[in-house]
Scaffold this motif. Sequence first.
Motif, PDB file in Angstrom:
ATOM      1  N   ASP A  92     -31.231   8.352  -1.441  1.00 45.43           N
ATOM      2  CA  ASP A  92     -30.832   7.240  -0.565  1.00 45.43           C
ATOM      3  C   ASP A  92     -29.444   7.452   0.033  1.00 45.43           C
ATOM      4  O   ASP A  92     -29.041   6.733   0.932  1.00 45.43           O
ATOM      5  CB  ASP A  92     -30.910   5.903  -1.316  1.00 45.43           C
ATOM      6  N   ARG A  93     -28.732   8.451  -0.488  1.00 48.11           N
ATOM      7  CA  ARG A  93     -27.406   8.713   0.072  1.00 48.11           C
ATOM      8  C   ARG A  93     -27.420   9.862   1.077  1.00 48.11           C
ATOM      9  O   ARG A  93     -26.385  10.227   1.612  1.00 48.11           O
ATOM     10  CB  ARG A  93     -26.410   9.038  -1.045  1.00 48.11           C
ATOM     11  N   TYR A  94     -28.613  10.437   1.279  1.00 47.07           N
ATOM     12  CA  TYR A  94     -28.696  11.537   2.228  1.00 47.07           C
ATOM     13  C   TYR A  94     -28.472  11.013   3.643  1.00 47.07           C
ATOM     14  O   TYR A  94     -29.082  10.037   4.057  1.00 47.07           O
ATOM     15  CB  TYR A  94     -30.062  12.234   2.134  1.00 47.07           C
ATOM     16  N   ASP A  95     -27.559  11.658   4.351  1.00 42.57           N
ATOM     17  CA  ASP A  95     -27.227  11.255   5.710  1.00 42.57           C
ATOM     18  C   ASP A  95     -28.066  12.083   6.680  1.00 42.57           C
ATOM     19  O   ASP A  95     -27.879  13.289   6.785  1.00 42.57           O
ATOM     20  CB  ASP A  95     -25.719  11.483   5.922  1.00 42.57           C
ATOM     21  N   PRO A  96     -29.017  11.449   7.388  1.00 42.77           N
ATOM     22  CA  PRO A  96     -29.905  12.208   8.273  1.00 42.77           C
ATOM     23  C   PRO A  96     -29.155  12.897   9.413  1.00 42.77           C
ATOM     24  O   PRO A  96     -29.720  13.758  10.089  1.00 42.77           O
ATOM     25  CB  PRO A  96     -30.864  11.145   8.828  1.00 42.77           C
ATOM     26  N   GLY A  97     -27.880  12.524   9.623  1.00 39.32           N
ATOM     27  CA  GLY A  97     -27.085  13.209  10.640  1.00 39.32           C
ATOM     28  C   GLY A  97     -26.724  14.621  10.223  1.00 39.32           C
ATOM     29  O   GLY A  97     -26.322  15.452  11.048  1.00 39.32           O
TER      30      GLY A  97
END
Lengths: 206, 189
Positions: free
Chosen positions: B61-66
Motif C-alpha cells: 500500500d506504500r508503493y508509489d505508482p509514479g
Amino acid sequence: MECKQAVSLMHDYLDGDLLSEQANELKSHLEACPDCRAAFRRLEETEMMLFAANRKSESVAVSEDMTDRIMSFLPQPKKHSPAWSWVRRHPALTAAAAFILIMLGTSIGFWNADTQLVVRGSDLNRVQVEGNTVIVPEGTIVSGDLTVERGELKIYGDVEGNVTVIDGSAYQASTAHVAGQVKDINQAFDWVWYKLSNIVSEVAYR
Amino acid sequence: MDNLETRLVKLALKGDQRAFAEIVDLYKDRIFHLAYRMLSNRHEAEDVVQETFLRVYRNLDRYDPGQKFSTWIYRIGTNLSIDRLRKRKPTYSLDAEIGDQDGADGYALIPGDNRTPETEYMISETRTTIHEAIDGLPPKYKTVMILRYLQELSLQEISDVLDMPVTTIKTRVHRGREFLRKKLESQQH
C-alpha cells in the motif's frame, strides 16, 4: 590531452554519455597514443565480457517451488469489513453520523441519569404532590402548561394549557378538562425530540 | 494506462493472491540472481528472495505508482543483500574461499549448444574470473557492478535504486571496470 583524461573519456564512452565533441578529442588522442589505444581495446573487451559473463546462461536458478513457498509464507490478507470500507469511502457522512450518535448518546445519558419526579408548570401552587403522584384536584384550575416527568398525573380539575407526561402515566377523570394537548412521552427518542425542541425554543426566546 | 506491475499491485491490494503470485513470478529470478551474485550462496540468496517479497507484500500500500516497480523491488532486494554482506565476518575477503561457486551448482557440467569443450572451458574460465573478481569487491562497488552488468540496469536506474547521485554511480562503475580489466589482464598473461 593527457592519458589520464583520455581514460576518463573512455569510461564515459562506455557509459554511452560522451558528447560528440569529446568523442572527437578522444579519437584524435587514441590515434596518437598506442598505449591508450590498447587500454581502450581492453576496456571494451572487459565491458563485453562483463555483460556476457552475467547473461542469462547463468545455471544457478531459484528453486522451482519458490513462488509457492513465498505465497505460503505471506500473512493472511488484511480483510476490511464492508462497514469499514464504507467508512473509509465516506469520511464526511461518517463524521456526521458520529456527531449524531454522540448527541443521542449524551441525551440518552441525561435521560437515564434523572430518576426523580419533576413537575414543571407556570401555576404549580394548585397542584398536589403525593409521593410519585401529581394531582390536579377537582375544581382547581391550573393556568398554563403542566409537565410531569417520571410520575403519575391524575387530573380531576382543569388545565388551561398543554399537558405533557414523560416516562409516566396520565389519568384524566370524567371531571377533568384540558384546554391544550395531552402528550404522553415514554420513549427516549421522543424525549430527545422534546428536549431538543425545548432547547430550540429556549434559545429562540432568549 | 497502467503497466502490468501497477495493475497487479492494485489487484493484490484488493486481496487477489494470484495477482501477487504473478508479481513473484515476474521478479523472483531477477532478485535471486542479484542476491546470489552479491552473496555467492544459494541458501542465503533464497532467503533474500523470500524476505524481499514478504516486505513487498507488507508495504504494497506504500508503493508509489509514479515510481518504476522494478526500481522499488530492486531497492528492497539490494538493501537486504547488502545488510547480509555487512553482517558477515570481517575476515571475509578476496582470498577467502568462496563457498558456493558455480561449479558446485553443476554449472560446469551442463554443456551449452554447439560449443566445443575448449570454448566452453574458456568461457567458464573468464566467467569464473569475473565472478570471483566481483565477489572480491567491497560491497559498494559490488552492488553497482551487479546491478549494471547482471541486471543490466541503466546508470539512472541504479541511482534510483540506491538513492545516490548518478555521478557517484558512474565513478563506481568506472573503478569497478578498471579493476575488472586488470583482473582479466593478469589472467591472460
